[in-house]
Design a protein around this motif. Structure first.
Motif, PDB file in Angstrom:
ATOM      1  N   ARG A  35      39.837  39.107  42.517  1.00 19.76           N
ATOM      2  CA  ARG A  35      39.843  40.479  43.030  1.00 19.76           C
ATOM      3  C   ARG A  35      39.717  40.494  44.557  1.00 19.76           C
ATOM      4  N   ILE A  36      38.864  39.633  45.091  1.00 21.62           N
ATOM      5  CA  ILE A  36      38.714  39.550  46.549  1.00 21.62           C
ATOM      6  C   ILE A  36      40.013  39.076  47.189  1.00 21.62           C
ATOM      7  N   ARG A  37      40.661  38.105  46.578  1.00 22.31           N
ATOM      8  CA  ARG A  37      41.943  37.625  47.107  1.00 22.31           C
ATOM      9  C   ARG A  37      42.977  38.749  47.113  1.00 22.31           C
ATOM     10  N   GLU A  38      42.973  39.554  46.064  1.00 21.83           N
ATOM     11  CA  GLU A  38      43.941  40.643  45.979  1.00 21.83           C
ATOM     12  C   GLU A  38      43.698  41.670  47.087  1.00 21.83           C
ATOM     13  N   VAL A  39      42.426  42.014  47.310  1.00 23.02           N
ATOM     14  CA  VAL A  39      42.093  42.968  48.364  1.00 23.02           C
ATOM     15  C   VAL A  39      42.455  42.398  49.727  1.00 23.02           C
ATOM     16  N   ASN A  40      42.150  41.135  49.953  1.00 22.81           N
ATOM     17  CA  ASN A  40      42.469  40.505  51.232  1.00 22.81           C
ATOM     18  C   ASN A  40      43.974  40.518  51.483  1.00 22.81           C
ATOM     19  N   ALA A  41      44.749  40.204  50.434  1.00 25.64           N
ATOM     20  CA  ALA A  41      46.203  40.170  50.598  1.00 25.64           C
ATOM     21  C   ALA A  41      46.742  41.552  50.937  1.00 25.64           C
ATOM     22  N   SER A  42      46.219  42.594  50.278  1.00 27.43           N
ATOM     23  CA  SER A  42      46.704  43.954  50.554  1.00 27.43           C
ATOM     24  C   SER A  42      46.282  44.437  51.931  1.00 27.43           C
ATOM     25  N   SER A  43      45.230  43.803  52.508  1.00 27.90           N
ATOM     26  CA  SER A  43      44.762  44.176  53.844  1.00 27.90           C
ATOM     27  C   SER A  43      45.373  43.312  54.938  1.00 27.90           C
ATOM     28  N   GLY A  44      46.248  42.412  54.555  1.00 29.90           N
ATOM     29  CA  GLY A  44      46.895  41.557  55.539  1.00 29.90           C
ATOM     30  C   GLY A  44      46.098  40.331  55.936  1.00 29.90           C
ATOM     31  N   VAL A  45      45.007  40.053  55.215  1.00 29.12           N
ATOM     32  CA  VAL A  45      44.207  38.861  55.505  1.00 29.12           C
ATOM     33  C   VAL A  45      44.911  37.650  54.915  1.00 29.12           C
ATOM     34  N   GLU A  46      44.997  36.576  55.685  1.00 31.77           N
ATOM     35  CA  GLU A  46      45.703  35.392  55.208  1.00 31.77           C
ATOM     36  C   GLU A  46      44.981  34.768  54.025  1.00 31.77           C
ATOM     37  N   GLY A  47      45.725  34.000  53.221  1.00 26.53           N
ATOM     38  CA  GLY A  47      45.147  33.365  52.037  1.00 26.53           C
ATOM     39  C   GLY A  47      44.054  32.383  52.398  1.00 26.53           C
ATOM     40  N   ASP A  48      43.066  32.265  51.520  1.00 28.87           N
ATOM     41  CA  ASP A  48      41.968  31.338  51.783  1.00 28.87           C
ATOM     42  C   ASP A  48      42.358  29.927  51.370  1.00 28.87           C
ATOM     43  N   PRO A  49      41.743  28.926  51.969  1.00 33.07           N
ATOM     44  CA  PRO A  49      42.126  27.523  51.720  1.00 33.07           C
ATOM     45  C   PRO A  49      41.374  26.886  50.562  1.00 33.07           C
ATOM     46  N   LEU A  50      41.154  27.636  49.481  1.00 34.24           N
ATOM     47  CA  LEU A  50      40.340  27.146  48.371  1.00 34.24           C
ATOM     48  C   LEU A  50      41.203  26.963  47.135  1.00 34.24           C
ATOM     49  N   LEU A  51      41.376  25.717  46.694  1.00 35.26           N
ATOM     50  CA  LEU A  51      42.071  25.431  45.442  1.00 35.26           C
ATOM     51  C   LEU A  51      41.037  25.348  44.326  1.00 35.26           C
ATOM     52  N   VAL A  52      41.150  26.242  43.361  1.00 37.27           N
ATOM     53  CA  VAL A  52      40.251  26.258  42.202  1.00 37.27           C
ATOM     54  C   VAL A  52      40.961  25.571  41.045  1.00 37.27           C
ATOM     55  N   VAL A  53      40.318  24.539  40.487  1.00 34.54           N
ATOM     56  CA  VAL A  53      40.806  23.893  39.270  1.00 34.54           C
ATOM     57  C   VAL A  53      39.732  24.107  38.209  1.00 34.54           C
ATOM     58  N   ALA A  54      40.091  24.813  37.162  1.00 35.57           N
ATOM     59  CA  ALA A  54      39.134  25.175  36.122  1.00 35.57           C
ATOM     60  C   ALA A  54      39.581  24.615  34.782  1.00 35.57           C
ATOM     61  N   THR A  55      38.652  24.509  33.844  1.00 33.61           N
ATOM     62  CA  THR A  55      38.993  24.069  32.489  1.00 33.61           C
ATOM     63  C   THR A  55      38.481  25.086  31.478  1.00 33.61           C
ATOM     64  N   ALA A  56      39.170  25.167  30.347  1.00 29.48           N
ATOM     65  CA  ALA A  56      38.757  26.067  29.267  1.00 29.48           C
ATOM     66  C   ALA A  56      39.299  25.539  27.952  1.00 29.48           C
ATOM     67  N   ALA A  57      38.508  25.709  26.890  1.00 26.62           N
ATOM     68  CA  ALA A  57      38.945  25.329  25.549  1.00 26.62           C
ATOM     69  C   ALA A  57      39.398  26.540  24.753  1.00 26.62           C
ATOM     70  N   ASN A  58      39.243  27.724  25.323  1.00 32.86           N
ATOM     71  CA  ASN A  58      39.592  28.972  24.640  1.00 32.86           C
ATOM     72  C   ASN A  58      40.608  29.720  25.485  1.00 32.86           C
ATOM     73  N   ALA A  59      41.841  29.797  25.005  1.00 37.06           N
ATOM     74  CA  ALA A  59      42.898  30.439  25.784  1.00 37.06           C
ATOM     75  C   ALA A  59      42.646  31.928  25.967  1.00 37.06           C
ATOM     76  N   LEU A  60      41.840  32.542  25.097  1.00 34.68           N
ATOM     77  CA  LEU A  60      41.544  33.962  25.255  1.00 34.68           C
ATOM     78  C   LEU A  60      40.715  34.242  26.493  1.00 34.68           C
ATOM     79  N   SER A  61      40.088  33.218  27.049  1.00 32.92           N
ATOM     80  CA  SER A  61      39.250  33.410  28.234  1.00 32.92           C
ATOM     81  C   SER A  61      40.048  33.294  29.523  1.00 32.92           C
ATOM     82  N   VAL A  62      41.353  33.098  29.418  1.00 32.16           N
ATOM     83  CA  VAL A  62      42.184  32.879  30.600  1.00 32.16           C
ATOM     84  C   VAL A  62      43.263  33.948  30.680  1.00 32.16           C
TER      85      VAL A  62
END
Length: 705
Positions: free
Chosen positions: A264-291
């Motif tokens: 949500r913060i990334r979406e707000v930043n993008a709509s405000s013209g703020v450049e993308g942040d340099p954070l790559l998130v790699v996550a894991t999940a065993a339940n596809a409903l949570s993604v």
């Protein structure tokens, strides 16, 4: 968290994708929330550990949502900042002045006087100086900051002191003067042109509130500060790699809460013209409903999920809708695949060269499921090396109970007495069921054992097998096993699934109503579930005979297309009605228009499970081999057909036995192949047999150099 010493098997394409996303691009670019999906035991944590090792020479942090008390998003951000601020050789440390100041403002025990801005300002500066000084003193005495190693599991690291949040602030403080930290943080939080300190007093007031909106606002501000600090650092320093955070088990409580806020913060930043942040998130999940992910009908949880071979940064970019109506495009789920036979062979070589010869058996049993393959390797080692067993003992491999590897690569049986070791002395199939299905309710697990009798999961549900279970189980079972990725496309039934050569070469014989594949249980899970079903009283309400009879009768009542006719015969064979099956195939032998059509029916029917696929142990006597059982079973179960259609009865029986992977010796050529090939040759000599097609089929079972 231990640093891996060897690259895990089957992660080559995941590593390629990781490196593509991690490389710093030219100019502003968005980064996906890269989510590794995998059924339980698929190696998600092992893969994440390896990616962390590859990223260990650049800012990185690891957090496991499943191994700690749930924390609020800003607390997770603080711990990630602690890991990312670790000082790497010859690199500038990542500083978090905005987040550090915000954490000081919201920490328990600090109350600002909103009526006196000057006093509040002095109080904050004093707290900032004290935190910085106590950090430097503690660091000189204990060296804690230097001791927080790479890949440290930050949700369990012990930070001594009175206040956990304060300690996080202390260890996150940069080596900057207090005045610089104050000015930088105050400028970011400022929302008043007259009194900049008003924003911090407001934040302090919100931190003391329990109102949901105020709690959410505090998390939003601090997580925003976390990303702003990262953007500022990368704007001031040339970096060739994005910083990486590795988040394990985001389907645990609070995992999605943190990532939803980040998106949500990334979406707000993008709509405000703020450049993308340099954070790559790699996550894991065993339940596809949570993604969250774009909609894709027919896939697990109806999400657009990519395989590792399909996945790339370019593929993610191309999938972004224009315009984007939701934020789901920011997620990029990739499903970890099972291991190939060569990859299982490599695992065997790493474990013990003495068990490499059993690789085909282990892969055929587990279908490459990583945790299960390692269990089977350990069991094979115990049988072959420690006990001097051979092929006869390996046919009973599911009855043995060696120490079992956990998903993180450790081994159960350390004597701790923890619940994780509960399955230590259970038979392998029972321990596998406990581990693989521990996320389901007791009712769901019991119902799944019954449903395993159906060729497809939907046929078991449609036939009414769940009617005896509570409404919650009936409503949720399919959804939950689909979301946990246990439903897979069916394996083509042909010579390859019986140990011959070739795969899918009979699929052109599918009838139009069979064109859409129906989800089936993962073959390894189904095998251990059928093992449990076979232990029930066969005539009981949940017994083998009762369930297969219900399925057979349901298929007979359904509209008479070929699929239902074949499935009715499939369940008849599971009920040992070999005479009826042979009579049907004998009639079809000359009636069907082609040999391939007849072979398609032959393999579809003989894929049926067998109540006792392996000969029972008989005291000290050696078990009879599968090839020795063929003639005995054919004569006992189909005495009439054995006389009138001897070769066909032998062929059906041999293929039926061969459908169970335990009825093969632990090397490349399955034991029953010679019997199957001989029966095809005999049938080819009959008149009107389609000899050429039968001889080609026989060749698939003959040894090749």
């Amino acid at each position: 968290m231990a640093v891996p010493t060897e690259r895990p098997q089957g992660v080559k394409d995941i590593v390629r994708l990781f490196n593509e996303c991690r490389a710093r691009g030219q100019g502003d670019r968005e980064l996906p929330v890269l989510t590794l999906l995998g059924r339980r035991g698929s190696g998600k944590t092992t893969t994440l550990r390896w990616l962390g090792y590859l990223a260990s020479n650049r800012p990185n942090a690891f957090y496991d949502f499943a191994s700690a008390v749930p924390k609020r998003p800003h607390e997770v951000a603080a711990r990630l900042a602690l890991g990312l601020s670790y000082r790497l050789p010859r690199q500038p440390a990542v500083h978090f002045p905005r987040l550090a100041l915000g954490l000081l403002v919201v920490r328990a025990g600090l109350t600002l006087d909103s009526a006196d801005a000057r006093r509040a300002r002095a109080e904050l500066k004093r707290a900032l100086r004290q935190a910085k000084e106590s950090t430097e003193v503690y660091e000189r005495a204990n060296g804690v900051i230097e001791g927080v190693g790479l890949l440290q599991d930050l949700n369990v690291v012990q930070l001594p002191g009175l206040d956990l949040v304060l300690k996080l602030v202390q260890f996150s403080l940069p080596k900057l003067p207090v005045t610089v930290m104050w000015r930088t943080g105050l400028t970011w939080y400022n929302d008043s042109p007259n009194r900049p300190v008003d924003a911090l007093m407001k934040l302090n007031e919100l931190a003391g509130s329990e109102a949901p909106a105020d709690v959410a606002e505090v998390d939003r501000l601090l997580c925003g500060a976390f990303l702003a600090d990262l953007r500022d650092h990368y704007a001031r320093h040339q970096r060739d790699k994005e910083c990486v955070v590795l988040l394990d088990n985001i389907d645990a409580p609070q995992g999605r809460t943190f990532l939803d806020l980040l998106v949500r913060i990334r979406e707000v930043n993008a709509s405000s013209g703020v450049e993308g942040d340099p954070l790559l998130v790699v996550a894991t999940a065993a339940n596809a409903l949570s993604v969250p992910a774009p909609y894709a009908p027919g896939s697990p949880a109806e999400l657009r999920i990519r395989t590792p071979e399909q996945a790339s940064y370019a593929d993610w970019q191309e999938s972004i809708p224009r315009p984007a109506s939701t934020t789901k495009w920011r997620w990029y789920p990739v499903q970890l695949r099972d291991l190939t036979e060569p990859e299982v062979a490599t695992l065997a070589e790493q474990a013990a060269s003495a068990v490499v010869h059993a690789t085909p058996l282990i892969h055929r049993l587990s279908y490459g499921h990583p945790w299960s393959a390692r269990c089977l390797l350990d069991t094979t080692y115990a049988i072959v090396v420690e006990r001097g067993g051979g092929a006869a003992e390996l046919r009973h491999i599911l009855e043995h109970s060696p120490p079992l590897p956990r998903a993180d690569g450790t081994t159960a049986g350390s004597g701790t007495g923890s619940s994780a070791d509960a399955g230590e002395h259970a038979a392998l199939d029972e321990a596998a069921r406990q581990y693989l299905l521990c996320d389901l309710t007791e009712g769901q697990r019991a119902a799944l054992v019954v449903c395993s009798a159906g060729r497809t999961f939907d046929s078991a549900v449609d036939a009414g097998l769940l009617e005896e279970y509570d409404q919650l189980t009936k409503d949720t079972l399919r959804r939950d096993i689909d979301a946990r990725l246990w439903l897979v496309p069916p394996v083509p039934e042909d010579a390859n699934t019986r140990g011959g050569q070739g795969s899918g070469y009979l699929e052109h014989c599918r009838a139009p109503e069979e064109s859409e594949p129906t989800g089936v249980l993962h073959p390894w899970l189904r095998l251990v579930l059928l093992q449990a079903l076979a232990r029930h009283d066969p005539e009981g309400p949940s017994g083998w005979v009762t369930i297969h009879t219900a399925l057979r009768d349901w298929h007979r009542r359904e509209p008479q297309n070929r699929r239902h006719r074949l499935d009715a015969l499939y369940h008849s064979l599971a009920l040992n009605d070999l005479d009826q099956v042979v009579a049907h195939l004998a009639a079809q032998f000359t009636r069907l228009p082609s040999t391939d059509e007849w072979l398609y029916e032959l393999y579809a029917i003989t894929a049926a499970p067998m109540l006792l696929p392996v000969a029972p142990r008989q005291g000290g006597e050696r078990d009879s081999s599968p090839s020795g059982r063929v003639r005995e079973l054919a004569r006992d179960l189909a005495p009439e057909a054995f006389v009138t259609h001897w070769a066909l009865t032998m062929l059906v029986t041999a293929l039926w036995l061969a459908a169970d992977p335990r009825n093969r010796v632990a090397h490349t050529t399955p034991e029953l192949n010679s019997t199957i090939a001989a029966m095809f040759h005999t049938l080819a000599a009959l008149p009107h047999s389609g000899a050429a097609g039968l001889l080609r089929e026989a060749e698939r079972y003959e040894p090749r150099p």
